[in-house]
Design a protein around this motif. Sequence first.
Motif: not given
Length: 159
Positions: A6, A11, A29, A31, A38, A108, A111, A115, A117
């Motif tokens: 992101y 988002e 998930l 990170y 989240t 999500g 951000a 970001k 993920v």
Amino acid sequence: MQVLKYTEGGEFKLHYDANEQEHRMLTVLLYLNGVGETWFPLALRDPADAASVENQNPPRVAALAAARQLLPRRDGLTVAPKIGDAVAFYNLLDGGVGQVDRLSLHAGLPAPGVKSVAALWYHVDLKQGDDGAAGLTPLAVGVGPAAKSYPGQGEKAAH
Ligand SMILES: O=C(O)CCC(=O)C(=O)O
Ligand SMILES: [Fe+2]
């Protein structure tokens, strides 16, 4: 596995990872850079509250409508990960063979910066029992965004 990147303000709006066709029983998930959050709006509600949505597993539209009355960081569970953290959650009831668990709704959040993920989905393929609709049984479990073929009943496959 799918890696999501992101940009600032990006988002992933409220959604489910599983549906009637896509039996993603478990999401993990990862990170990758520890940026962003989240939100699980319907998680951690009081199970003693008989009227609460999780005790009814309401239709998708009703769960979404309930969640839209809620706020990140105030309601439900907001995960604010550190770099390298992982979150795992089930998307289907009854050990992965049941209906979509409406509590697995998540987003999500916008951000604060770039970001990163990675999402892993553990699939379960269902076949109908000999007696028709009843008796759905897991056929095989695979990892990946679209586990297409399976080596056979009960075996594990990585895709
Ligand atoms: O970016 C997030 O925090 C959530 C990602 C997500 O829900 C997904 O990949 O399905
Ligand atoms: Fe998701």
